[in-house]
Design a protein around this motif. Structure first.
Motif, PDB file in Angstrom:
ATOM      1  N   SER A  21      -8.321   2.695  -7.562  1.00 20.00           N
ATOM      2  CA  SER A  21      -8.916   3.582  -6.577  1.00 20.00           C
ATOM      3  C   SER A  21      -8.260   4.943  -6.763  1.00 20.00           C
ATOM      4  O   SER A  21      -7.387   5.113  -7.621  1.00 20.00           O
ATOM      5  CB  SER A  21      -8.672   3.030  -5.167  1.00 20.00           C
ATOM      6  N   VAL A  22      -8.668   5.930  -5.986  1.00 21.84           N
ATOM      7  CA  VAL A  22      -7.969   7.205  -5.976  1.00 21.84           C
ATOM      8  C   VAL A  22      -7.471   7.538  -4.571  1.00 21.84           C
ATOM      9  O   VAL A  22      -6.985   8.643  -4.334  1.00 21.84           O
ATOM     10  CB  VAL A  22      -8.872   8.359  -6.483  1.00 21.84           C
ATOM     11  N   HIS A  23      -7.558   6.577  -3.667  1.00 19.61           N
ATOM     12  CA  HIS A  23      -7.176   6.812  -2.282  1.00 19.61           C
ATOM     13  C   HIS A  23      -5.838   6.135  -1.993  1.00 19.61           C
ATOM     14  O   HIS A  23      -5.731   4.905  -2.092  1.00 19.61           O
ATOM     15  CB  HIS A  23      -8.247   6.284  -1.327  1.00 19.61           C
ATOM     16  N   PRO A  24      -4.807   6.894  -1.637  1.00 17.10           N
ATOM     17  CA  PRO A  24      -3.498   6.280  -1.381  1.00 17.10           C
ATOM     18  C   PRO A  24      -3.537   5.174  -0.341  1.00 17.10           C
ATOM     19  O   PRO A  24      -2.793   4.186  -0.450  1.00 17.10           O
ATOM     20  CB  PRO A  24      -2.647   7.469  -0.906  1.00 17.10           C
ATOM     21  N   ASP A  25      -4.391   5.301   0.670  1.00 18.53           N
ATOM     22  CA  ASP A  25      -4.438   4.293   1.722  1.00 18.53           C
ATOM     23  C   ASP A  25      -4.954   2.945   1.232  1.00 18.53           C
ATOM     24  O   ASP A  25      -4.822   1.938   1.933  1.00 18.53           O
ATOM     25  CB  ASP A  25      -5.315   4.781   2.883  1.00 18.53           C
TER      26      ASP A  25
END
Length: 386
Positions: A21-25
């Motif tokens: 993914s590219v989302h830290p969360d």
């Protein structure tokens, strides 16, 4: 040098690497018990895996070969890149945080059928780490795009002092040939976590060299995927850890395409109290990857008491139709017979020791193909020995 005893049991390779993914969360904060983090001293990461603010910067300059183009890309405009440049997927929380924090990327492009006449140097220079509470980490993003049948060498020369998280995307289109040399020659106080993600097209070739000499803690994760049959990846590494250094390399080669090849060879030397190297070599051969040819090895030369090397080769094969698949891992001391042979011919012990260690690394250094860089690396290793 003896074989590494007591191989560490791990989960299947296929369960350790998600699509990303590219989302830290989308990534949990590591606690240190996870398979991919259990060797990394999280308390030395200065919060890169948690919420350290990316308010710092490194200086990036490019000395490009005449045939190569250099551009700055707003990461929100990735759609204007060549179709061969696939969407970026982060490898873990640090990678995702670095991608989110980097507002732009340096793009090195090798045009179709162009043959670079000289290496391209990407100079990454740290401007100094901050004192506790260690704020001011820097994030970076580099894209190397080799278009069909292009040929080039790119050197990522990293020096200075920094707390740095960065991603490097490597795209080699059909018939392309790329050599990447990532030289971590940081100051002693640097902390770096880096991810190199490579995609190879049909009959494309990549030679990737990770030369890790400086820094307090350096963790590099190269990943290779294939976008067409005939892809050929060579991943080489050299590391010299001295007292207190933690140098970690975690590789993943994802064979998901038929008739591709990979070769992985890493050599580490360790000297001094608390010197630590970690090498994780994950190779996955998926059911559709018939005709795969792969081999990986890691060799560790432990020069003093108080140094420790971890080496974990993981090979998961999900098809019976392979050309070859294997791995090896060894750790040991200097060969007494080699030292005795040299001393018996009048060579003093310290000089004999230096010659044996130089020979240990020499084969991999000679493959780089950039004479001035080979000399610099050899000199740096001999300075470590001194």
């Amino acid at each position: 040098m003896s074989s590494l005893a007591g191989a560490v049991e791990t989960a299947p390779v296929s369960s350790l690497h998600s699509s990303g993914s590219v989302h830290p969360d989308d990534f949990a904060v590591p606690a240190g018990r996870e398979e991919e983090w259990r060797f990394t001293p999280l308390n030395r990461l200065r919060g890169l895996h948690k919420d350290a603010p990316f308010t710092g910067a490194v200086n990036v300059t490019v000395e490009a070969a005449p045939e190569v183009t250099v551009d700055k890309l707003d990461l929100s405009e990735r759609g204007r890149l060549a179709p061969s440049v696939l969407p970026f997927l982060a490898m873990d929380r640090v990678s995702a945080r670095a991608y989110a924090a980097a507002v732009s990327a340096t793009v090195i492009s090798v045009p179709k059928e162009a043959v670079a006449s000289a290496p391209t140097y990407v100079r990454v220079t740290g401007n100094g780490t901050t004192v506790p509470p260690n704020t001011g980490a820097a994030a970076g993003h580099l894209i190397i795009d080799v278009q069909p049948y292009g040929r080039a060498t790119v050197v990522i020369d990293q020096t200075g002092s920094a707390t740095y998280a960065g991603n490097v995307e490597i795209h080699v289109a059909d018939g392309g040939d790329l050599t990447v040399v990532a030289l971590a020659d940081w100051a002693d106080d640097t902390v770096q976590v880096a991810h190199h993600v490579a995609t190879l097209g049909r009959d494309a070739h990549l030679a990737h060299f990770a030369i890790t000499l400086g820094g307090s803690l350096v963790r590099l994760s190269p990943t290779v995927r294939y976008a067409g049959p005939g892809g050929d990846a060579e991943l080489h590494g050299i590391a010299f850890a001295d007292a207190g250094q933690h140098l970690e390399h975690r590789l993943f080669v994802d064979h998901d395409t038929p008739k591709c090849r990979s070769r992985v060879g890493y050599k580490h030397a360790l000297s001094g109290e608390g010197a630590r190297t970690v090498w994780i070599g994950d190779v996955l051969i998926r059911p559709e990857a018939t005709g795969t040819d792969t081999y990986e090895f890691n060799r560790n030369l432990v020069l003093t008491d108080g140094a420790h090397a971890d080496s974990v080769p993981n090979l998961e094969i999900l098809t019976g139709e392979v050309v070859g698949a294997g791995h090896a891992s060894t750790s040991g001391r200097l060969d007494d017979e080699h030292i005795f042979y040299l001393q018996s011919r009048g060579i003093p012990f310290e000089e004999a020791r230096r010659l044996v260690i130089r020979g240990f690394f020499g084969e991999l250094i000679a493959r780089i193909g950039v004479p001035e860089l080979e000399e610099r690396i050899t000199t740096a290793i001999e300075e470590e020995l001194a």
